[in-house]
Design an enzyme around this catalytic site. Structure first.
Site, PDB file in Angstrom:
ATOM      1  N   GLU A 246       0.052 -17.934 -36.747  1.00 19.79           N
ATOM      2  CA  GLU A 246      -0.166 -18.679 -35.512  1.00 19.79           C
ATOM      3  C   GLU A 246       1.030 -18.499 -34.577  1.00 19.79           C
ATOM      4  OE1 GLU A 246      -3.051 -19.759 -35.140  1.00 19.79           O
ATOM      5  OE2 GLU A 246      -3.666 -21.330 -36.516  1.00 19.79           O
TER       6      GLU A 246
ATOM      7  N   ASN B 190      -6.143 -17.486 -30.067  1.00 22.85           N
ATOM      8  CA  ASN B 190      -4.795 -17.700 -29.515  1.00 22.85           C
ATOM      9  C   ASN B 190      -3.886 -16.504 -29.789  1.00 22.85           C
ATOM     10  OD1 ASN B 190      -4.605 -17.895 -32.247  1.00 22.85           O
ATOM     11  ND2 ASN B 190      -3.640 -19.918 -32.296  1.00 22.85           N
TER      12      ASN B 190
ATOM     13  N   ASP C 112      -5.794 -14.021 -45.864  1.00 29.17           N
ATOM     14  CA  ASP C 112      -5.425 -15.430 -45.677  1.00 29.17           C
ATOM     15  C   ASP C 112      -6.382 -16.341 -46.453  1.00 29.17           C
ATOM     16  OD1 ASP C 112      -7.563 -14.854 -43.985  1.00 29.17           O
ATOM     17  OD2 ASP C 112      -6.411 -15.147 -42.152  1.00 29.17           O
TER      18      ASP C 112
ATOM     19  N   HIS D 241      -3.664 -14.985 -32.741  1.00 28.11           N
ATOM     20  CA  HIS D 241      -3.191 -14.902 -34.125  1.00 28.11           C
ATOM     21  C   HIS D 241      -3.778 -13.685 -34.842  1.00 28.11           C
ATOM     22  CE1 HIS D 241      -6.639 -17.688 -35.779  1.00 28.11           C
ATOM     23  NE2 HIS D 241      -6.978 -16.440 -35.948  1.00 28.11           N
TER      24      HIS D 241
HETATM   25  C1  F6R Z   1      -9.769 -14.138 -40.895  1.00 29.42           C
HETATM   26  C2  F6R Z   1      -8.590 -14.044 -40.056  1.00 29.42           C
HETATM   27  C3  F6R Z   1      -8.565 -14.441 -38.623  1.00 29.42           C
HETATM   28  C4  F6R Z   1      -9.727 -13.864 -37.812  1.00 29.42           C
HETATM   29  C5  F6R Z   1      -9.632 -14.286 -36.352  1.00 29.42           C
HETATM   30  C6  F6R Z   1     -10.842 -13.834 -35.546  1.00 29.42           C
HETATM   31  O1  F6R Z   1      -9.469 -13.713 -42.223  1.00 29.42           O
HETATM   32  O2  F6R Z   1      -7.601 -13.660 -40.543  1.00 29.42           O
HETATM   33  O3  F6R Z   1      -7.347 -14.014 -38.065  1.00 29.42           O
HETATM   34  O4  F6R Z   1      -9.705 -12.464 -37.911  1.00 29.42           O
HETATM   35  O5  F6R Z   1      -9.526 -15.683 -36.245  1.00 29.42           O
HETATM   36  O6  F6R Z   1     -11.975 -14.461 -36.051  1.00 29.42           O
HETATM   37  P1  F6R Z   1     -13.434 -14.055 -35.558  1.00 29.42           P
HETATM   38  O7  F6R Z   1     -13.622 -12.643 -35.988  1.00 29.42           O
HETATM   39  O8  F6R Z   1     -14.368 -14.984 -36.271  1.00 29.42           O
HETATM   40  O9  F6R Z   1     -13.447 -14.189 -34.080  1.00 29.42           O
END
Ligand code: F6R
Length: 251
Positions: free
Chosen positions: A150, A143, A72, A145
């Site tokens: 999302e 959430n 992403d 995702h």
């Molecule tokens: C990052 C991504 C997000 C994270 C998720 C968890 O490239 O795709 O989906 O994996 O938000 O983030 P952390 O690991 O910082 O809790």
């Protein structure tokens, strides 16, 4: 694809998750040195990547033949995908944490563009030409995702530009100590769910409630990570995320 439930591997702590994840990734690379890996950024997988980098430096592992695929990237309306040299760019983060320290030579990224349809179509074509994703390494959003899929993100959702939720804007601002753009490009759920294998890494008590929904709640686009339960996914979670070490799903 064989449909199975998720395989949960409980680990004592975040370092245990990193070791177990690195073991699994290294084993896959040893089986197939040309593995195509979908690479999450975020805080959770950083210890895993650091452990892989240690093994590469020690000469225990060669990741030079791997293709690393971006998951992403932030999108600034009116401008486009953040450039890799923007300090908040997820491509920049992936380069610093995965591509460079692991000696990865082949990458697939969203690239610079101000046309979201064009950049997503180019990305999808490159993933397809690479033969799809062998291994998705994922973190769990607050959430539910995956990438920036999302809620709600149905299983068939494709690679696209998306508005970031309030929760994602807040959790991501913490990375940079400043606001992030309100939109992002994300690999779609369809690509994630068609990966031949997936690792979901979950650490910390702040993930406990959402992990419980992923493991025990209904499978629903409202919790995109719950959709991983229909494919062969391994969930590596620490005790803090699982809660008191009690077996998941038991009263
Ligand atoms: C990052 C991504 C997000 C994270 C998720 C968890 O490239 O795709 O989906 O994996 O938000 O983030 P952390 O690991 O910082 O809790």
């Amino acid at each position: 694809m064989v449909k199975t439930g998720p395989d949960l591997q409980p680990l004592p702590d975040a370092q245990g998750v990193a070791q177990a994840a690195a073991d699994r990734i290294a084993a896959r690379v040893q089986d197939n040195p040309e593995l195509t890996v979908l690479v999450a950024t975020g805080l959770t997988p950083m210890a895993t990547y650091a452990e892989l980098a240690r093994r590469v430096r020690a000469g225990e592992l060669d990741m030079g033949g791997v293709t690393a695929v971006q998951l992403d990237e932030y999108w600034q309306p009116g401008e486009g995908a953040l450039h890799g040299d923007d300090p908040r760019s997820l491509w920049g983060w992936m380069q610093r944490s995965f591509v460079e320290p692991l000696g990865v030579r082949r990458t697939i990224r969203f690239g610079d563009s101000s046309d979201p349809l064009e950049v997503c179509a180019r990305y999808d074509a490159a993933v397809q030409a690479a033969g799809g994703i062998d291994l998705a390494v994922l973190g769990l959003g607050p959430n539910g995702h995956l990438g920036f899929n999302e809620p709600p993100s149905p299983a068939h959702s494709g690679t696209r530009r998306i508005d970031l939720s309030t929760e994602s804007l807040a959790s991501n601002a913490v990375y940079w100590h400043q606001a992030v753009p309100p939109q992002a490009l994300t690999t779609g759920m369809a690509t994630i769910l068609s990966a031949r294998a997936a690792l979901l890494l979950v650490t910390g008590a702040h993930k406990r409630a959402v992990l419980d929904r992923v493991l025990n709640g209904p499978q629903t686009p409202e919790v995109p990570a719950s959709l991983l339960r229909t494919v062969g996914t391994v969930i590596l979670a620490d005790e803090a995320a699982l809660g008191s070490g009690a077996p998941v799903g038991e009263p």
